[in-house]
Design a protein around this motif. Structure first.
Motif, mmCIF file in Angstrom:
data_model
loop_
_atom_site.group_PDB
_atom_site.id
_atom_site.type_symbol
_atom_site.label_atom_id
_atom_site.label_comp_id
_atom_site.label_asym_id
_atom_site.label_seq_id
_atom_site.Cartn_x
_atom_site.Cartn_y
_atom_site.Cartn_z
ATOM 1 N N UNK A 182 0.311 0.146 5.357
ATOM 2 C CA UNK A 182 0.883 -0.385 4.107
ATOM 3 C C UNK A 182 2.169 0.345 3.721
ATOM 4 N N UNK A 183 2.285 1.625 4.110
ATOM 5 C CA UNK A 183 3.449 2.424 3.695
ATOM 6 C C UNK A 183 4.643 2.285 4.637
ATOM 7 N N UNK A 184 4.521 1.497 5.693
ATOM 8 C CA UNK A 184 5.640 1.363 6.635
ATOM 9 C C UNK A 184 6.808 0.664 5.926
ATOM 10 N N UNK A 185 8.010 1.272 5.933
ATOM 11 C CA UNK A 185 9.152 0.632 5.271
ATOM 12 C C UNK A 185 9.475 -0.728 5.897
ATOM 13 N N UNK A 186 10.116 -1.613 5.097
ATOM 14 C CA UNK A 186 10.358 -2.992 5.558
ATOM 15 C C UNK A 186 11.149 -3.029 6.874
ATOM 16 N N UNK A 187 12.185 -2.192 6.980
ATOM 17 C CA UNK A 187 13.012 -2.260 8.203
ATOM 18 C C UNK A 187 12.191 -1.846 9.432
ATOM 19 N N UNK A 188 11.279 -0.878 9.253
ATOM 20 C CA UNK A 188 10.438 -0.443 10.386
ATOM 21 C C UNK A 188 9.385 -1.516 10.680
ATOM 22 N N UNK A 189 8.874 -2.163 9.624
ATOM 23 C CA UNK A 189 7.927 -3.279 9.818
ATOM 24 C C UNK A 189 8.571 -4.357 10.687
ATOM 25 N N UNK A 190 9.836 -4.683 10.363
ATOM 26 C CA UNK A 190 10.540 -5.739 11.096
ATOM 27 C C UNK A 190 10.726 -5.347 12.561
ATOM 28 N N UNK A 191 11.270 -4.151 12.778
ATOM 29 C CA UNK A 191 11.600 -3.748 14.152
ATOM 30 C C UNK A 191 10.340 -3.586 15.006
ATOM 31 N N UNK A 192 9.324 -2.935 14.456
ATOM 32 C CA UNK A 192 8.108 -2.718 15.250
ATOM 33 C C UNK A 192 7.404 -4.057 15.515
ATOM 34 N N UNK A 193 7.480 -4.964 14.530
ATOM 35 C CA UNK A 193 6.849 -6.273 14.706
ATOM 36 C C UNK A 193 7.516 -7.069 15.819
ATOM 37 N N UNK A 194 8.852 -6.975 15.897
ATOM 38 C CA UNK A 194 9.550 -7.689 16.982
ATOM 39 C C UNK A 194 9.230 -7.033 18.327
ATOM 40 N N UNK A 195 9.064 -5.719 18.335
ATOM 41 C CA UNK A 195 8.641 -5.045 19.580
ATOM 42 C C UNK A 195 7.328 -5.669 20.075
ATOM 43 N N UNK A 234 6.377 -8.380 1.897
ATOM 44 C CA UNK A 234 5.385 -7.787 0.990
ATOM 45 C C UNK A 234 4.476 -6.853 1.798
ATOM 46 N N UNK A 235 4.887 -5.586 1.845
ATOM 47 C CA UNK A 235 4.158 -4.599 2.651
ATOM 48 C C UNK A 235 2.733 -4.364 2.174
ATOM 49 N N UNK A 236 2.425 -4.763 0.955
ATOM 50 C CA UNK A 236 1.070 -4.550 0.426
ATOM 51 C C UNK A 236 0.159 -5.751 0.708
ATOM 52 N N UNK A 237 0.685 -6.761 1.387
ATOM 53 C CA UNK A 237 -0.130 -7.945 1.665
ATOM 54 C C UNK A 237 -1.174 -7.604 2.738
ATOM 55 N N UNK A 238 -2.428 -7.479 2.291
ATOM 56 C CA UNK A 238 -3.484 -6.967 3.180
ATOM 57 C C UNK A 238 -3.714 -7.878 4.381
ATOM 58 N N UNK A 239 -3.677 -9.197 4.100
ATOM 59 C CA UNK A 239 -3.953 -10.136 5.199
ATOM 60 C C UNK A 239 -2.865 -10.062 6.275
ATOM 61 N N UNK A 240 -1.605 -9.993 5.809
ATOM 62 C CA UNK A 240 -0.491 -9.961 6.772
ATOM 63 C C UNK A 240 -0.494 -8.642 7.542
ATOM 64 N N UNK A 241 -0.804 -7.543 6.865
ATOM 65 C CA UNK A 241 -0.857 -6.248 7.558
ATOM 66 C C UNK A 241 -1.980 -6.238 8.591
ATOM 67 N N UNK A 242 -3.142 -6.806 8.219
ATOM 68 C CA UNK A 242 -4.265 -6.883 9.170
ATOM 69 C C UNK A 242 -3.844 -7.726 10.381
ATOM 70 N N UNK A 243 -3.229 -8.886 10.078
ATOM 71 C CA UNK A 243 -2.837 -9.795 11.166
ATOM 72 C C UNK A 243 -1.825 -9.126 12.084
ATOM 73 N N UNK A 244 -0.880 -8.388 11.509
ATOM 74 C CA UNK A 244 0.137 -7.731 12.353
ATOM 75 C C UNK A 244 -0.473 -6.650 13.242
ATOM 76 N N UNK A 245 -1.412 -5.882 12.676
ATOM 77 C CA UNK A 245 -2.033 -4.827 13.491
ATOM 78 C C UNK A 245 -2.865 -5.455 14.618
ATOM 79 N N UNK A 246 -3.532 -6.571 14.279
ATOM 80 C CA UNK A 246 -4.289 -7.303 15.302
ATOM 81 C C UNK A 246 -3.325 -7.887 16.352
ATOM 82 N N UNK A 247 -2.225 -8.459 15.868
ATOM 83 C CA UNK A 247 -1.239 -9.061 16.781
ATOM 84 C C UNK A 247 -0.650 -8.029 17.731
#
Ligand code: NAD
Length: 377
Positions: A182-195, A234-247
């Motif tokens: 949840x604490x991952x900054x937006x820019x890191x969320x974006x880059x790691x997600x594209x990785x 929305x870094x606090x969105x629990x469903x999206x964070x769960x889905x990203x970690x699963x993805x």
């Protein structure tokens, strides 16, 4: 005759709050006393380590923390960490962080018991053997290192980004707790997600893919394309964070028994030379490599465009491929990931060196379309 193999012995535990069960999980692996907890200063500042350390210590574990590492981790830090591992007579490494902390943890678990430097293993001077148990707890949704056989370490003296690769480098246990992201900054969320997305695409399309990796990759692509824009906004969105970690987990399981390919080879060259964040480096090359690759196996590229819902089932393959390239370009633009020309330090005069490093990368031969130095340039 067609044949394939798939291997991943890592035990996977996923769920909100799961990290609080670490003492019981370590116990069930037969790890009873002293552990080296590998993390990095950003993760510690985010307050993620304190509660886990307290929980472990109150369960009787002796915990020593090694946090002297930065993004694109260096071999020199792994060697220091290996000495600390030996000093405290650690039984296991628990790595809590993004790919940088997990990969450093893997290299420490290798170099601690066996000595030497990461390059000794990459260059064949030492054997991968007698590796301490590795437990990985990802705090970014990106690398999938928690289930892969790889550890990516930069040789400080040469800027060579090396991949240590061996079945024994797969963690014994991966604990995925979406709350830690949840604490991952937006820019890191974006880059790691594209990785993670690139892992799924390259694991699916590479020359040495297999049906299990493709099933995992297809699911990862669908999950990431729908969840990443939400987690970014929305870094606090629990469903999206769960889905990203699963993805990112599914993507790691996809490429972990297949390979990555040209996007990663260029990205690792860039990361080694300029310290570009790994996900950003992947993002800048993705649309260009897709355009290059899509002349090969067009039905497969059209299929992945449909998986990611950039194209409709009714689109012809040609249209679907155009939509794939445009869709991926718009997807990364909407995440505000910089372009190659915007990256600090990158200079045209270095392009031949980038090409040379990419050609030396062991994953270049896995690219779906055979790629030459001129193609890379
Ligand atoms: P990272 O680990 O370098 O972390 C990026 C930044 O985010 C760091 O400053 C870190 O402190 C911070 N951070 C991490 N988690 C956080 C959290 N929960 N809250 C706040 N801040 C947090 O980034 P990454 O993309 O996860 O890892 C990149 C590295 O992994 C690269 O070196 C790359 O080559 C490697 N990699 C390895 C594999 C593999 O299979 N081993 C696969 C892909 C990439």
């Amino acid at each position: 005759m067609k044949s394939f193999n798939y291997y991943c012995p890592t035990k996977i535990e996923m769920g909100t709050g799961k990290t609080m069960e670490l003492p019981e999980m370590l116990n069930s692996l037969g790890i009873g006393s002293s552990i080296l907890l590998v993390s990095d200063p950003g993760v510690i500042r985010a307050g993620l380590i304190d509660p886990i350390q307290t929980r472990l210590e109150s369960s009787g574990y002796r915990v020593s923390i090694f946090d002297s590492l930065a993004p694109n981790p260096r071999d020199t830090d792994c060697i220091t960490g290996a000495a600390q591992f030996n000093d405290i007579k650690a039984e296991a490494v628990v790595a809590i962080g993004g790919g940088s902390a997990m990969d450093t943890g893997k290299a420490i678990a290798l170099c601690g018991p066996n000595g030497g430097t990461p390059a000794d293993y990459v260059d064949g001077r030492r054997e991968y053997t007698n590796i301490a148990p590795i437990i990985c707890v990802p705090t970014t949704a990106g690398t999938g290192s928690e289930v892969t056989r790889s550890s990516v370490i930069t040789e400080a003296a040469t800027h060579r980004k090396m991949t240590l690769k061996h079945a024994l480098l797969r963690p014994a246990l991966a604990v995925l707790d979406p709350e830690l992201t949840y604490s991952v900054p937006a820019s890191v969320t974006a880059a790691t997600g594209v990785d993670a997305l690139v892992h799924a695409i390259e694991g699916y399309t590479c020359k040495i893919t297999n049906p299990i990796s493709q099933a995992l990759g297809a699911s990862a692509m669908q999950t990431i394309v729908s969840a990443l824009p939400i987690a970014y906004k929305d870094g606090q969105n629990e469903e999206a964070r769960y889905a990203m970690l699963k993805g990112s987990l599914l993507a790691g399981l996809c490429f972990g028994s297949a390979d990555v390919a040209a996007v990663h080879c260029l990205a690792e060259a860039l990361g080694g030379l300029y310290d570009t964040p790994h996900g950003v480096a992947n993002s800048v090359f993705l649309p260009y490599v897709l355009r290059f690759n899509s002349t090969e196996n067009r039905p497969m590229h059209a299929k992945i465009a449909r998986y990611m819902r950039f194209a409709k089932d009714s689109d012809s393959d040609d249209i679907a491929i155009e939509k794939l390239i445009n869709g991926v370009t718009a997807f990364t633009e909407n995440l505000n990931i910089p372009k190659l020309k915007d990256l600090p330090g990158v200079q045209k005069k270095d392009f031949p060196r980038i090409v040379e490093l990419a050609m030396q990368n062991g994953s270049t031969p896995s690219n779906v379309r055979t790629v030459t130095a001129d193609d890379y340039l």
